[in-house]
Design a protein around this motif. Structure first.
Motif, short mmCIF file in Angstrom:
data_model
loop_
_atom_site.label_atom_id
_atom_site.label_comp_id
_atom_site.label_asym_id
_atom_site.label_seq_id
_atom_site.Cartn_x
_atom_site.Cartn_y
_atom_site.Cartn_z
N ALA A 72 0.81 -1.19 -0.02
CA ALA A 72 -0.18 0.12 -0.08
C ALA A 72 0.98 1.23 0.08
N ALA A 73 1.99 1.29 0.65
CA ALA A 73 2.82 2.42 0.88
C ALA A 73 3.81 2.72 -0.40
N LEU A 74 3.82 1.71 -1.50
CA LEU A 74 4.53 1.96 -2.60
C LEU A 74 4.37 3.27 -3.24
N PRO A 75 5.22 3.96 -3.83
CA PRO A 75 5.01 5.28 -4.19
C PRO A 75 3.85 5.24 -5.30
N PRO A 76 3.41 6.29 -5.39
CA PRO A 76 2.15 6.54 -6.81
C PRO A 76 2.71 6.56 -8.00
N ASP A 77 1.75 6.28 -9.09
CA ASP A 77 2.10 6.27 -10.27
C ASP A 77 2.47 7.82 -10.54
N GLU A 78 2.86 8.01 -11.83
CA GLU A 78 3.08 9.47 -12.31
C GLU A 78 1.82 10.70 -12.19
N ASP A 79 0.70 9.94 -12.25
CA ASP A 79 -0.41 10.67 -12.02
C ASP A 79 -0.77 10.93 -10.46
N GLY A 80 -0.01 10.35 -9.65
CA GLY A 80 -0.36 10.45 -7.99
C GLY A 80 -1.31 9.28 -7.78
N TYR A 81 -1.44 8.31 -8.53
CA TYR A 81 -2.52 7.48 -7.78
C TYR A 81 -1.67 6.46 -7.47
N HIS A 82 -2.32 6.05 -5.80
CA HIS A 82 -1.82 4.81 -5.39
C HIS A 82 -2.49 3.60 -5.73
N LEU A 83 -1.87 2.38 -5.62
CA LEU A 83 -2.57 1.25 -5.51
C LEU A 83 -3.74 1.24 -4.70
N VAL A 84 -4.60 0.47 -5.08
CA VAL A 84 -6.04 0.48 -4.38
C VAL A 84 -6.42 -0.83 -4.31
N GLY A 85 -7.15 -1.42 -3.27
CA GLY A 85 -7.72 -2.91 -3.23
C GLY A 85 -8.65 -3.03 -2.29
N LEU A 86 -9.02 -4.20 -1.90
CA LEU A 86 -9.94 -4.55 -0.94
C LEU A 86 -9.85 -6.13 -0.76
N PHE A 87 -9.61 -6.31 0.64
CA PHE A 87 -9.73 -7.78 1.39
C PHE A 87 -10.64 -7.98 2.42
N LEU A 88 -11.28 -9.06 2.46
CA LEU A 88 -12.25 -9.59 3.32
C LEU A 88 -11.61 -10.54 4.20
N VAL A 89 -11.53 -10.18 5.45
CA VAL A 89 -10.65 -11.04 6.35
C VAL A 89 -11.68 -11.67 7.54
N SER A 90 -11.80 -12.99 7.33
CA SER A 90 -12.65 -13.69 8.08
C SER A 90 -11.87 -14.49 9.23
N HIS A 91 -12.14 -14.31 10.57
CA HIS A 91 -11.54 -14.71 11.68
C HIS A 91 -12.39 -15.65 12.42
N GLU A 92 -12.14 -16.86 12.62
CA GLU A 92 -12.99 -17.80 13.30
C GLU A 92 -13.71 -17.25 14.53
N VAL A 93 -13.03 -16.62 15.23
CA VAL A 93 -13.67 -16.19 16.68
C VAL A 93 -13.93 -14.77 16.43
N ASP A 94 -13.15 -13.96 15.73
CA ASP A 94 -13.36 -12.27 16.09
C ASP A 94 -14.38 -11.93 14.62
N GLY A 95 -14.56 -12.70 13.84
CA GLY A 95 -15.66 -12.29 12.69
C GLY A 95 -14.68 -11.67 11.40
N MET A 96 -15.75 -11.19 10.69
CA MET A 96 -15.13 -10.55 9.50
C MET A 96 -14.69 -8.97 9.56
N SER A 97 -13.59 -8.60 8.91
CA SER A 97 -13.21 -7.38 8.85
C SER A 97 -12.91 -7.18 7.52
N GLU A 98 -12.72 -5.63 7.08
CA GLU A 98 -12.57 -5.32 5.72
C GLU A 98 -11.47 -4.39 5.70
N TRP A 99 -10.27 -4.79 4.98
CA TRP A 99 -9.04 -4.09 4.98
C TRP A 99 -9.17 -3.28 3.41
#
Length: 120
Positions: A72-99
């Protein structure tokens, strides 16, 4: 037996930036969970997508998150855009979170009800 966590998601952006992400993955290689990354064999179209999916022990989550934060912290492209993304993380005990990968960082929040079917 231990507690397990399902991690699934993607990062998208320019091909040069995704090549840098691949370098991070190689440098931070995890023998157990590093194989969850899927990079395209060759660039195509204007934007690229890199996918990740793995069921891991709870102890592996921190290493994966550290790797994702470096991506995520990689330098942005020449237009200033950083990488973007979405991760769904499902923990057996704590439930789901969104990264959310955006603005050069990973934002973590509680999971969205609409995605709970993935934990069934």
């Amino acid at each position: 037996m231990g507690v397990y966590v399902n991690v699934r998601g993607w990062v998208e952006g320019g091909h040069k930036e995704l090549a840098r992400a691949r370098e991070v993955v190689r440098a931070e290689a995890d023998e157990v969970y590093g194989g969850g990354w899927g990079f395209p064999e060759r660039p195509y179209n204007g934007i690229g997508f890199v996918f990740y999916g793995a069921e891991m022990r709870e102890s592996g989550v921190e290493g994966f998150l550290r790797q994702l934060r470096k991506i995520a912290a990689l330098p942005p492209d020449e237009d200033g855009y950083h990488l973007v993304g979405l991760f769904l993380v499902s923990h057996e005990v704590d439930g789901m979170s969104e990264w959310q990968v955006r603005d050069g960082v990973v934002h973590i929040r509680g999971g969205v009800e609409a995605y709970r079917y993935l934990d069934a």
